[in-house]
Enzyme design. Structure first.
Site, PDB file in Angstrom:
ATOM      1  N   CYS A   1      74.860  13.353  47.681  1.00  0.00           N
ATOM      2  CA  CYS A   1      74.128  12.203  48.218  1.00  0.00           C
ATOM      3  C   CYS A   1      74.939  10.910  48.143  1.00  0.00           C
ATOM      4  O   CYS A   1      75.782  10.655  48.985  1.00  0.00           O
ATOM      5  CB  CYS A   1      72.782  12.053  47.510  1.00  0.00           C
ATOM      6  SG  CYS A   1      71.598  11.023  48.433  1.00  0.00           S
TER       7      CYS A   1
ATOM      8  N   LYS B   1      77.036  14.650  40.267  1.00  0.00           N
ATOM      9  CA  LYS B   1      77.074  13.439  41.073  1.00  0.00           C
ATOM     10  C   LYS B   1      77.907  12.366  40.368  1.00  0.00           C
ATOM     11  O   LYS B   1      77.700  12.074  39.192  1.00  0.00           O
ATOM     12  CB  LYS B   1      75.643  12.952  41.294  1.00  0.00           C
ATOM     13  CG  LYS B   1      75.447  11.872  42.328  1.00  0.00           C
ATOM     14  CD  LYS B   1      73.936  11.646  42.499  1.00  0.00           C
ATOM     15  CE  LYS B   1      73.601  10.678  43.608  1.00  0.00           C
ATOM     16  NZ  LYS B   1      72.123  10.571  43.780  1.00  0.00           N
TER      17      LYS B   1
ATOM     18  N   GLU C   1      69.222  17.893  47.096  1.00  0.00           N
ATOM     19  CA  GLU C   1      69.475  17.276  45.795  1.00  0.00           C
ATOM     20  C   GLU C   1      68.328  17.545  44.805  1.00  0.00           C
ATOM     21  O   GLU C   1      67.153  17.361  45.136  1.00  0.00           O
ATOM     22  CB  GLU C   1      69.644  15.766  45.993  1.00  0.00           C
ATOM     23  CG  GLU C   1      69.997  14.996  44.742  1.00  0.00           C
ATOM     24  CD  GLU C   1      70.258  13.528  45.028  1.00  0.00           C
ATOM     25  OE1 GLU C   1      70.734  12.830  44.125  1.00  0.00           O
ATOM     26  OE2 GLU C   1      69.988  13.075  46.162  1.00  0.00           O
TER      27      GLU C   1
END
Length: 557
Positions: free
Chosen positions: A153, A117, A48
């Site tokens: 994530c 994300k 990430e």
């Protein structure tokens, strides 16, 4: 370049980027891709926000920084024109719609696409909603004929259904770039989170996590994957960097990893020790310090910090200084010397009687008629802190401070004295844990350690009653309950935000609990001024626990 048919060679880049070092992180990515190419990888998965370093915090609000990150991704994309491995890499993305925590997919000399994300964490150490906008629900990415699902994530931790959406829209495998910090027991938590998504989607899931220290956070790697049948496909080492190549086959039940590595996981104490070592090492090295200095008192806290520092940096980069006064026991002088010799560090003795008595003399007229009290004790601690800072200024060594979480909780530390320092590797360790880890280190030389084997913390330091040695025959338990009791109370109040009544029901004395709660609250102003230190619990002081300094609440008052 070949199309992905029924075979995928996937490289996992479990590496240690540095926040803000865009050119350095790009160079690291290029080296990793070259290593993957040598092993005939089709694709390399980075972690990430790799190009930026994670977590970049408010650095991403600086337009020049975002521009540098995106230019680095474009440069890396051009490298893929060589027909070698494609790349999945994290990078902040700015578009006309806003700023995103994103992932770029690179192949054939260009940025194929971006994915952002969706689920932005806003708890504990994370506050991404301050700086990023949530991405739209993603679809799969077509990479050489293979449909990749790329949740980022938190997208697999939350309940927004990102993985389910990817599966329903045709994803064949889930590749998850992560920046997941260490705390005790975190590996099992990650496995359960990932396994839940595998069960819900029937897709194999690859979890790539970064390694390294970033201020008070440590990222412990431990990348892994589950096959679609819920079996562990591979488990990479924790607290180690590397580029790891995995082989995948497509069958009737989807993609399966063949003969994946299964690294042996460190036990709880080893993981905590190595996390503290890594956090200290990276803080020192990434901030450009050549060495560290600390006061070695003959007590347990400074001894364990000295051992951690030697394991992290090597004995030649650690300077220990004994700063004795009239209350320093002869055994403390002996124990500090033995500890320094066992660790192989430079060891100096700088008596503090003259400067302490100079302060006392200067204040004698003002203090006339008043008995000695904690003021004189603090003068000793502040004199030591001043001397250590002078050594730091003169030789360029960073002062490492040595207060444990029990002391930081109840305020048993002196501002501008023993709290002086740039970093504290045991800040999130309770006193009982300090004792346990000292015994553990004497019996083990951890992997990657630069320190010696054998006993490095003399047994007499571990066995003797803790004392600040600021007055005659002083013991910590003169004013605090035994550490076994204190730490149990603190863990309930700090880690769980628990109440007084619940502790009393468990058998603790109400007056003791309320006294400790009061100390915890009134010490907040000290903690705000303390050095950063490695997070090893679910709730550390700083990022995780943000209490007001001005605070009149008392439970049950």
């Amino acid at each position: 370049m070949k199309a992905i048919d029924d075979h995928l060679t996937l490289a996992i880049a479990q590496l240690n980027p540095t926040v803000g070092d865009v050119s350095g992180n790009l160079a690291m990515a290029r080296d990793a891709r070259a290593e993957a190419a040598e092993k005939d990888a089709d694709l390399i998965l980075f972690t990430e926000l790799f190009i930026a370093g994670y977590p970049p915090e408010d650095l991403v609000l600086k337009p020049a920084f975002i521009e540098a990150c995106m230019e680095a991704v474009e440069a890396l994309a051009r490298d893929t024109a060589d027909g070698g491995p494609g790349v999945v890499i994290g990078c902040p993305l700015r578009t006309g719609e806003g700023l995103f925590n994103a992932v770029a997919v690179l192949d054939q000399g260009r940025v194929v696409t971006w994915r952002s994300k969706v689920d932005l964490p806003n708890y504990g150490e994370f506050d991404e909603k301050r700086v990023f906008q949530a991405g739209e629900m993603p679809g799969p990415v077509n990479f050489r004929g293979l449909r990749l699902g790329i949740p980022v994530c938190e997208d697999i931790w939350g309940d927004l259904g990102v993985c389910e959406t990817l599966a329903e829209s045709g994803a064949e495998i889930l590749l998850v770039p992560n920046g997941s910090p260490f705390y005790r027991g975190k590996m099992d938590v990650r496995h359960q989170v990932a396994l839940r998504q595998v069960i819900e989607t029937d897709l194999a899931l690859v979890y790539a996590n970064q390694v390294g220290g970033q201020d008070d956070l440590v990222f412990d790697g431990g990348s892994f994957a589950f096959n679609g049948d819920r079996g562990l496909a591979f488990q990479l080492p924790r607290l180690e960097s590397g580029v790891f190549v995995t082989e995948w086959r497509r069958g009737e039940t989807g993609w399966t990893c063949r003969d994946g590595e299964t690294a042996v996981m460190p036990d709880a104490d080893e993981a905590v020790w190595r996390a503290c070592v890594l956090g200290l090492r990276d803080y020192v090295d990434k901030n450009g310090f050549k060495s560290v200095v600390l006061g070695l008192s003959g007590g347990i806290d400074s001894a364990i910090v000295a051992a951690l520092a030697v394991d992290a940096l090597g004995a030649e980069r650690v300077h220990c200084v004994m700063l004795p006064y009239r209350y320093t026991a002869a055994t403390s002088l002996e124990d500090a010397a033995v500890c320094a010799e066992a660790l192989g560090v430079r060891y100096d003795i700088v008596p503090i009687a003259d400067p302490v008595e100079g302060f006392t003399s200067a204040l004698a007229e003002m203090f006339a008629g008043r008995p000695a009290d904690i003021t004189e004790e603090n003068l000793q601690s502040r004199t030591r802190g001043t001397i250590l800072m002078a050594i730091s200024n003169k030789f360029g060594s960073m002062v490492v401070t040595t207060g444990n979480k029990s002391e930081m909780s109840v305020g048993y530390a002196t501002l501008y004295g023993d709290m002086n320092g740039g970093f504290n590797p045991i800040k999130d360790l309770y006193k009982t844990e300090v004792f346990r880890l000292a015994r553990w280190r004497n019996a083990h030389r951890p992997k990657g350690s630069l320190g010696p084997d054998g006993v490095v913390i003399p047994e007499r330091i571990i066995d003797k009653p803790p004392s600040a040695e600021l007055r005659e025959d002083q013991k910590d338990e003169d004013s605090l309950p035994p550490y076994e009791v204190l730490d149990a109370i603190l863990q309930h109040l700090v880690e769980h935000d628990g109440g007084v009544d619940a502790l009393v029901e468990r058998g603790f004395d109400r007056n003791t609990v309320r006294h400790i709660e009061r100390l915890l609250y009134i010490a907040e102003y000290k903690r705000r001024q303390s050095a950063p230190g490695v997070k090893v619990t679910r709730k550390n002081f700083g990022r995780d626990r943000r209490y007001p300094i001005t605070n009149r609440f008392r439970d049950g008052a």
